[in-house]
Design a protein around this motif. Structure first.
Motif, PDB file in Angstrom:
ATOM      1  N   ALA A 189     -37.500  27.143 -18.169  1.00 16.57           N
ATOM      2  CA  ALA A 189     -37.019  25.804 -18.513  1.00 16.57           C
ATOM      3  C   ALA A 189     -36.001  25.297 -17.490  1.00 16.57           C
ATOM      4  O   ALA A 189     -36.032  24.134 -17.078  1.00 16.57           O
ATOM      5  CB  ALA A 189     -36.404  25.813 -19.912  1.00 16.57           C
ATOM      6  N   VAL A 190     -35.112  26.187 -17.070  1.00 13.53           N
ATOM      7  CA  VAL A 190     -34.105  25.805 -16.074  1.00 13.53           C
ATOM      8  C   VAL A 190     -34.761  25.437 -14.750  1.00 13.53           C
ATOM      9  O   VAL A 190     -34.449  24.411 -14.138  1.00 13.53           O
ATOM     10  CB  VAL A 190     -33.076  26.932 -15.875  1.00 13.53           C
ATOM     11  CG1 VAL A 190     -32.165  26.629 -14.689  1.00 13.53           C
ATOM     12  CG2 VAL A 190     -32.246  27.142 -17.138  1.00 13.53           C
ATOM     13  N   LEU A 191     -35.685  26.270 -14.294  1.00 16.11           N
ATOM     14  CA  LEU A 191     -36.345  26.021 -13.007  1.00 16.11           C
ATOM     15  C   LEU A 191     -37.127  24.708 -13.019  1.00 16.11           C
ATOM     16  O   LEU A 191     -37.205  24.012 -11.992  1.00 16.11           O
ATOM     17  CB  LEU A 191     -37.282  27.179 -12.667  1.00 16.11           C
ATOM     18  CG  LEU A 191     -36.623  28.546 -12.423  1.00 16.11           C
ATOM     19  CD1 LEU A 191     -37.676  29.600 -12.114  1.00 16.11           C
ATOM     20  CD2 LEU A 191     -35.596  28.481 -11.310  1.00 16.11           C
ATOM     21  N   SER A 192     -37.665  24.346 -14.171  1.00 10.60           N
ATOM     22  CA  SER A 192     -38.422  23.093 -14.245  1.00 10.60           C
ATOM     23  C   SER A 192     -37.513  21.876 -14.144  1.00 10.60           C
ATOM     24  O   SER A 192     -37.954  20.798 -13.741  1.00 10.60           O
ATOM     25  CB  SER A 192     -39.213  23.039 -15.557  1.00 10.60           C
ATOM     26  OG  SER A 192     -38.350  22.885 -16.679  1.00 10.60           O
ATOM     27  N   LEU A 193     -36.246  22.027 -14.501  1.00 10.55           N
ATOM     28  CA  LEU A 193     -35.307  20.893 -14.486  1.00 10.55           C
ATOM     29  C   LEU A 193     -34.558  20.752 -13.167  1.00 10.55           C
ATOM     30  O   LEU A 193     -34.107  19.651 -12.827  1.00 10.55           O
ATOM     31  CB  LEU A 193     -34.286  21.046 -15.620  1.00 10.55           C
ATOM     32  CG  LEU A 193     -34.788  20.854 -17.053  1.00 10.55           C
ATOM     33  CD1 LEU A 193     -33.686  21.190 -18.045  1.00 10.55           C
ATOM     34  CD2 LEU A 193     -35.282  19.437 -17.266  1.00 10.55           C
ATOM     35  N   ILE A 194     -34.377  21.831 -12.441  1.00 16.78           N
ATOM     36  CA  ILE A 194     -33.509  21.839 -11.267  1.00 16.78           C
ATOM     37  C   ILE A 194     -33.794  20.711 -10.270  1.00 16.78           C
ATOM     38  O   ILE A 194     -32.861  20.060  -9.786  1.00 16.78           O
ATOM     39  CB  ILE A 194     -33.543  23.222 -10.574  1.00 16.78           C
ATOM     40  CG1 ILE A 194     -32.709  24.213 -11.383  1.00 16.78           C
ATOM     41  CG2 ILE A 194     -33.017  23.144  -9.137  1.00 16.78           C
ATOM     42  CD1 ILE A 194     -32.735  25.634 -10.861  1.00 16.78           C
ATOM     43  N   PRO A 195     -35.054  20.399  -9.925  1.00  9.24           N
ATOM     44  CA  PRO A 195     -35.286  19.338  -8.935  1.00  9.24           C
ATOM     45  C   PRO A 195     -34.765  17.965  -9.350  1.00  9.24           C
ATOM     46  O   PRO A 195     -34.600  17.088  -8.504  1.00  9.24           O
ATOM     47  CB  PRO A 195     -36.824  19.331  -8.804  1.00  9.24           C
ATOM     48  CG  PRO A 195     -37.253  20.703  -9.200  1.00  9.24           C
ATOM     49  CD  PRO A 195     -36.313  21.091 -10.288  1.00  9.24           C
ATOM     50  N   THR A 196     -34.506  17.767 -10.647  1.00  9.74           N
ATOM     51  CA  THR A 196     -34.047  16.454 -11.130  1.00  9.74           C
ATOM     52  C   THR A 196     -32.543  16.389 -11.307  1.00  9.74           C
ATOM     53  O   THR A 196     -32.019  15.357 -11.730  1.00  9.74           O
ATOM     54  CB  THR A 196     -34.708  16.133 -12.486  1.00  9.74           C
ATOM     55  OG1 THR A 196     -34.217  17.044 -13.496  1.00  9.74           O
ATOM     56  CG2 THR A 196     -36.218  16.258 -12.391  1.00  9.74           C
TER      57      THR A 196
END
Length: 498
Positions: free
Chosen positions: A164-171
């Motif tokens: 979940a964290v990795l999916s949010l990082i680019p934003t």
């Protein structure tokens, strides 16, 4: 992503004078309350390059941050992983400061230790099916209607949280891990992903009366204004005919306070008019003299007299090392108390050993008063202590480590407030580019408040909001605290914190 922003009308209260930022929760809340009913939900749809700063709401901050830095903050977003006491405190501070959006990620349910520092949780929440993030979101969202507060849902397994964290990082602009929810390998992986996407990474823990902060803002983070001081300005006494040109300032006006590498501009110089309105890098050579680099005045017929010099503040690009690198070689650690000169090295070793203990016990921390677990942590510290001058070399150091182990599950409000203010400021630095961030690790402790020996394991109940304090000070001391009665005058910024 789930969760929507909720608002509710609040009573108007007079503003309280205060110049603080993150620590001034009461003062900013007072202003929010007074201004709250004037807001419209459509205000959040304004284009990023046309963001208007609400000068009534953020008046105290604007004196320190300025409009440009505030606008940068209002275009930034952050993720808070872990919403126990410290996570709630950090989220509260950042929301009041006015970033664009904040996402909460914490699938874990509330436990009795959380109640020692999280003011949004109650005893009725213990054992509830709702997560800490879901319980806290509506109350945090009420603090500032300009800020979107949402919850990222995920499974309770560590792999689910990492995904979940990795999916949010680019934003994101910044990610803050605020609880011991992840293994060392997962922290290293998330930190590396943040560096890859130029996202600032902060890891912070509050364990009993011991706290840790780590900051990694990447390999090339630009600090627009490293100190927010007014540009230096002073008067020139003379400029010598030399290569490079040597400037002497009037001693009556005090030291020039310039540092080598600063950029200055000269004006109204008599005798060398070609220097006027031109910028130069300087090299400080004394309290009243400096050289103008790449400026040759040796061909001038006479020295210049009079004139003015003004500093031109320049952005500074800094480079931080990764979490993995700093764990192995922390370098010079920022001091929090110069009376505890050796303490940072001891706490760095102890927190490193505690992470190793957690990774070896399926993510569990030592229970309060568990003698076997505290001695195991002490043994891990000694095994990791490979320095020539041993860090754990006295009974006092051993006592410190035993107390950290025994109280590692405890969450107490004063430590959360102190660390929450520090980390809140680091997030604002990450989002605004103003002020110099912490480089690597920082440690804070209040071991003077702890008893000589750890408490008995039978004293905590697992159901009381005071379990965190009992785990540190014992049931007898907690009862003495409950028997106290105080009269607090003033409920503004400091009053609310108390």
């Amino acid at each position: 992503m789930s969760g929507t922003e909720t608002t509710a009308p609040m009573e108007t209260t007079p503003p309280v004078e205060d110049d603080g930022l993150c620590g001034s929760a009461g003062a900013i809340v007072d202003t929010v309350c007074a201004h709250f009913q004037q807001l419209e939900s459509s205000s959040q749809t304004a284009p990023a390059n046309k963001i208007e700063v609400d000068e009534k709401l953020y008046s105290r901050q604007l004196y320190v941050m300025g409009h440009e830095a505030q606008r940068r903050m209002m275009k930034s977003s952050a993720l808070v992983l872990g919403v126990s006491g410290l996570g709630a405190e950090i989220a509260k501070n950042v929301i009041l400061a006015g970033i664009s959006s904040i996402t909460l990620l914490d699938p874990h349910p509330c436990n009795s230790f959380d109640l020692g520092g999280n003011f949004y949780l109650s005893e009725s929440d213990i054992g509830a099916t709702a997560s800490r993030a879901d319980i806290c979101r509506p109350k945090l969202a009420d603090l500032n209607p300009y800020v979107t507060v949402s919850v990222k849902e995920c499974g309770i397994a560590e792999s689910d949280m990492v995904a979940a964290v990795l999916s949010l990082i680019p934003t994101l602009s910044c990610i803050v891990v605020t609880a011991p929810l992840l293994s060392h390998a997962s922290l290293v992986r998330i930190n590396a992903f943040c560096r890859q996407h130029n996202v600032c990474f902060i890891y912070t823990l509050s364990m009993g009366l011991f706290g840790q902060v780590f900051c990694d803002f990447g390999s090339s983070f630009v600090v627009a204004d490293k100190d927010a001081e007014q540009p230096i300005s002073t008067q020139v006494e003379s400029i010598l005919c030399s290569n490079p040109a040597v400037v002497k300032v009037l001693e009556d006006l005090g030291r020039h306070n310039l540092e080598s590498g600063d950029v200055v501009q000269l004006n109204r110089v008599k005798g060398m008019p070609h220097l006027n309105d031109t910028s130069y890098k300087v090299r400080s050579t004394g309290p009243f003299t400096f050289e103008l680099l790449e400026c040759d005045t040796s061909s001038c017929s006479e020295n210049a007299s009079q004139g003015y010099v003004t500093q031109l503040k320049q952005p500074v690009t800094i480079s931080h090392k990764s979490y993995e690198e700093k764990c192995e070689d922390p370098g010079e650690i920022l001091m929090s108390d110069f009376a505890k000169f050796t303490r940072p090295a001891t706490l760095h070793l102890a927190f490193k050993a505690l992470q190793k203990y957690r990774d070896g016990h399926a993510g569990e921390l030592p229970s309060p008063g568990d003698t076997a677990a505290t001695l195991e942590l002490l043994s891990l510290c000694k095994n990791l202590d490979s320095s020539e001058n041993s860090v754990v070399n006295s009974p006092a150091e051993e006592r410190l480590i035993l107390h950290l182990a025994s109280g590692s599950r405890s969450v107490v409000s004063p430590m959360c407030a102190a660390l929450g203010g520090i980390v809140g400021q680091e997030i604002l630095k990450a989002c605004s580019g103003k002020f110099m961030p912490i480089d690597g690790f920082f440690y804070l402790d209040a071991d003077e408040c702890l008893p000589e020996n750890i408490i008995s394991p039978a004293e905590t109940t697992g159901k009381s909001r005071y379990d965190s304090q009992i785990a540190l000070f014992g049931a007898k001391m907690q009862q003495q605290l409950l028997d106290q009665s105080y009269f607090l005058v003033g409920a503004g910024a400091i009053g609310c914190e108390m």
